[in-house]
Design a protein around this motif. Structure first.
Motif, mmCIF file in Angstrom:
data_model
loop_
_atom_site.group_PDB
_atom_site.id
_atom_site.type_symbol
_atom_site.label_atom_id
_atom_site.label_comp_id
_atom_site.label_asym_id
_atom_site.label_seq_id
_atom_site.Cartn_x
_atom_site.Cartn_y
_atom_site.Cartn_z
ATOM 1 N N HIS A 110 -31.607 18.468 49.141
ATOM 2 C CA HIS A 110 -30.754 18.054 48.014
ATOM 3 C C HIS A 110 -29.335 18.587 48.173
ATOM 4 O O HIS A 110 -28.365 17.880 47.918
ATOM 5 C CB HIS A 110 -31.350 18.524 46.681
ATOM 6 N N GLY A 111 -29.195 19.839 48.594
ATOM 7 C CA GLY A 111 -27.873 20.430 48.769
ATOM 8 C C GLY A 111 -27.086 19.734 49.871
ATOM 9 O O GLY A 111 -25.894 19.467 49.717
ATOM 10 N N SER A 112 -27.740 19.422 50.971
ATOM 11 C CA SER A 112 -27.051 18.733 52.072
ATOM 12 C C SER A 112 -26.564 17.357 51.646
ATOM 13 O O SER A 112 -25.428 16.968 51.946
ATOM 14 C CB SER A 112 -27.986 18.607 53.277
ATOM 15 N N ARG A 113 -27.419 16.608 50.955
ATOM 16 C CA ARG A 113 -27.011 15.280 50.469
ATOM 17 C C ARG A 113 -25.869 15.408 49.466
ATOM 18 O O ARG A 113 -24.914 14.632 49.491
ATOM 19 C CB ARG A 113 -28.196 14.560 49.830
ATOM 20 N N LEU A 114 -25.974 16.385 48.585
ATOM 21 C CA LEU A 114 -24.952 16.573 47.561
ATOM 22 C C LEU A 114 -23.623 16.989 48.193
ATOM 23 O O LEU A 114 -22.560 16.464 47.830
ATOM 24 C CB LEU A 114 -25.425 17.619 46.550
ATOM 25 N N LEU A 115 -23.665 17.879 49.166
ATOM 26 C CA LEU A 115 -22.440 18.316 49.833
ATOM 27 C C LEU A 115 -21.791 17.156 50.588
ATOM 28 O O LEU A 115 -20.569 16.982 50.540
ATOM 29 C CB LEU A 115 -22.726 19.484 50.774
ATOM 30 N N GLN A 116 -22.585 16.346 51.254
ATOM 31 C CA GLN A 116 -22.040 15.178 51.951
ATOM 32 C C GLN A 116 -21.422 14.197 50.958
ATOM 33 O O GLN A 116 -20.350 13.635 51.210
ATOM 34 C CB GLN A 116 -23.120 14.473 52.777
ATOM 35 N N ALA A 117 -22.074 14.005 49.811
ATOM 36 C CA ALA A 117 -21.527 13.107 48.776
ATOM 37 C C ALA A 117 -20.219 13.659 48.216
ATOM 38 O O ALA A 117 -19.299 12.895 47.916
ATOM 39 C CB ALA A 117 -22.550 12.896 47.661
ATOM 40 N N CYS A 118 -20.120 14.983 48.084
ATOM 41 C CA CYS A 118 -18.859 15.590 47.634
ATOM 42 C C CYS A 118 -17.747 15.265 48.619
ATOM 43 O O CYS A 118 -16.652 14.831 48.224
ATOM 44 C CB CYS A 118 -19.006 17.104 47.500
ATOM 45 N N ALA A 119 -18.012 15.473 49.902
ATOM 46 C CA ALA A 119 -16.999 15.189 50.926
ATOM 47 C C ALA A 119 -16.636 13.707 50.930
ATOM 48 O O ALA A 119 -15.454 13.349 50.992
ATOM 49 C CB ALA A 119 -17.504 15.628 52.298
ATOM 50 N N ALA A 140 -26.243 33.220 51.058
ATOM 51 C CA ALA A 140 -27.038 32.016 51.327
ATOM 52 C C ALA A 140 -26.172 30.761 51.230
ATOM 53 O O ALA A 140 -26.219 29.900 52.112
ATOM 54 C CB ALA A 140 -28.214 31.930 50.361
ATOM 55 N N THR A 141 -25.357 30.654 50.194
ATOM 56 C CA THR A 141 -24.507 29.470 50.047
ATOM 57 C C THR A 141 -23.414 29.463 51.110
ATOM 58 O O THR A 141 -23.080 28.409 51.657
ATOM 59 C CB THR A 141 -23.896 29.397 48.636
ATOM 60 N N ARG A 142 -22.884 30.619 51.422
ATOM 61 C CA ARG A 142 -21.853 30.677 52.463
ATOM 62 C C ARG A 142 -22.428 30.249 53.815
ATOM 63 O O ARG A 142 -21.801 29.494 54.551
ATOM 64 C CB ARG A 142 -21.237 32.064 52.570
ATOM 65 N N THR A 143 -23.625 30.691 54.136
ATOM 66 C CA THR A 143 -24.273 30.270 55.385
ATOM 67 C C THR A 143 -24.515 28.767 55.378
ATOM 68 O O THR A 143 -24.257 28.075 56.369
ATOM 69 C CB THR A 143 -25.593 31.034 55.592
ATOM 70 N N PHE A 144 -25.006 28.243 54.264
ATOM 71 C CA PHE A 144 -25.216 26.801 54.118
ATOM 72 C C PHE A 144 -23.907 26.053 54.360
ATOM 73 O O PHE A 144 -23.868 25.072 55.116
ATOM 74 C CB PHE A 144 -25.764 26.520 52.713
ATOM 75 N N ALA A 145 -22.825 26.504 53.745
ATOM 76 C CA ALA A 145 -21.535 25.819 53.864
ATOM 77 C C ALA A 145 -20.968 25.928 55.280
ATOM 78 O O ALA A 145 -20.486 24.929 55.834
ATOM 79 C CB ALA A 145 -20.541 26.388 52.852
ATOM 80 N N THR A 146 -21.016 27.098 55.863
ATOM 81 C CA THR A 146 -20.441 27.241 57.209
ATOM 82 C C THR A 146 -21.249 26.454 58.232
ATOM 83 O O THR A 146 -20.674 25.917 59.186
ATOM 84 C CB THR A 146 -20.307 28.721 57.622
ATOM 85 N N THR A 147 -22.534 26.352 58.039
ATOM 86 C CA THR A 147 -23.362 25.529 58.921
ATOM 87 C C THR A 147 -22.948 24.059 58.825
ATOM 88 O O THR A 147 -23.044 23.314 59.798
ATOM 89 C CB THR A 147 -24.848 25.695 58.564
ATOM 90 N N ALA A 148 -22.446 23.657 57.649
ATOM 91 C CA ALA A 148 -22.007 22.278 57.431
ATOM 92 C C ALA A 148 -20.545 22.059 57.835
ATOM 93 O O ALA A 148 -19.996 20.980 57.600
ATOM 94 C CB ALA A 148 -22.206 21.903 55.965
ATOM 95 N N GLY A 149 -19.902 23.070 58.414
ATOM 96 C CA GLY A 149 -18.544 22.893 58.911
ATOM 97 C C GLY A 149 -17.440 23.487 58.056
ATOM 98 O O GLY A 149 -16.262 23.336 58.370
ATOM 99 N N TRP A 150 -17.776 24.184 56.996
ATOM 100 C CA TRP A 150 -16.786 24.859 56.165
ATOM 101 C C TRP A 150 -16.487 26.224 56.780
ATOM 102 O O TRP A 150 -17.331 26.812 57.440
ATOM 103 C CB TRP A 150 -17.314 25.030 54.749
ATOM 104 N N ALA A 151 -15.275 26.736 56.515
ATOM 105 C CA ALA A 151 -14.887 28.044 57.043
ATOM 106 C C ALA A 151 -13.998 28.756 56.032
ATOM 107 O O ALA A 151 -13.273 28.105 55.273
ATOM 108 C CB ALA A 151 -14.136 27.872 58.360
ATOM 109 N N PRO A 152 -14.031 30.102 56.025
ATOM 110 C CA PRO A 152 -13.123 30.834 55.146
ATOM 111 C C PRO A 152 -11.680 30.556 55.552
ATOM 112 O O PRO A 152 -11.372 30.396 56.728
ATOM 113 C CB PRO A 152 -13.474 32.297 55.393
ATOM 114 N N ASP A 153 -10.789 30.474 54.553
ATOM 115 C CA ASP A 153 -9.367 30.271 54.884
ATOM 116 C C ASP A 153 -8.531 31.511 54.585
ATOM 117 O O ASP A 153 -7.312 31.468 54.657
ATOM 118 C CB ASP A 153 -8.804 29.031 54.186
ATOM 119 N N GLY A 154 -9.195 32.618 54.256
ATOM 120 C CA GLY A 154 -8.498 33.877 54.023
ATOM 121 C C GLY A 154 -8.160 34.155 52.566
ATOM 122 O O GLY A 154 -7.802 35.269 52.218
#
Length: 177
Positions: A110-119, A140-154
């Motif tokens: 559900h999170g992966s589908r939702l994140l893709q729909a957000c993008a 956990a959410t940070r790992t999920f997001a970074t695995t999907a291509g998100w990164a910290p911007d500082g």
């Protein structure tokens, strides 16, 4: 072959009670240390009207509420909108303002589908970059997001809660083009 009946769509006003109930349940699991007994005083009905208004009359035409469904049951929701950070370009920068998946349904896609729909939604509204503020301790959410291509911007910030507690957040970003 059997396939799951899962989807993500724009929220309808009729989704407001389910969104409010899920939001409150996740807040009780995740923010008791910040909001304390204030959470005990909240009922889903206290949040339902606000969600119905957010869906029916968003403050910006590019604000959208998305819901992740399994059959007709809400499993998660997200809100996307222009980014209002001081360093943001409100034409180019979109934001995931809230992203919630029911705790017992995490890891089911559900999170992966939702994140893709957000993008996809932000991209359709012609944003070229997206940001997402996460609690600094939410590994956990940070790992999920970074695995999907998100990164910290500082960027980082501290938000003060009415209880006097603070929430430290870090900002992640991704390119949408």
């Amino acid at each position: 072959m059997v396939t799951a009946d899962v989807s993500v769509r724009l929220a309808w006003a009729d989704d407001a009670p389910a969104i409010a109930a899920l939001q409150l349940a996740v807040w009780r699991e995740s923010y008791t240390d910040v909001l304390g007994t204030q959470l005990d005083e909240l009922a889903p009905s206290d949040l339902t009207e606000r969600w119905a208004a957010t869906v029916n009359a968003p403050r910006d035409a590019r604000q959208r509420v998305l819901v992740a469904l399994e059959r007709a049951t809400l499993r998660g929701f997200a809100i996307v909108h222009p980014c209002f950070d001081d360093d943001a370009d409100q034409i180019q920068d979109g934001e995931i303002g809230e992203f919630v998946v029911a705790l017992e349904h995490r890891g089911h896609g559900h999170g992966s589908r939702l994140l893709q729909a957000c993008a996809d939604t932000l991209r359709a509204d012609r944003f070229t970059r997206a940001v997402w503020w996460l609690r600094s301790t939410d590994d956990a959410t940070r790992t999920f997001a970074t695995t999907a291509g998100w990164a910290p911007d500082g960027a980082h910030r501290e938000l003060a809660a009415p209880t006097g507690a603070t929430v430290k957040q870090v900002r992640l970003h991704t390119r949408l083009v």
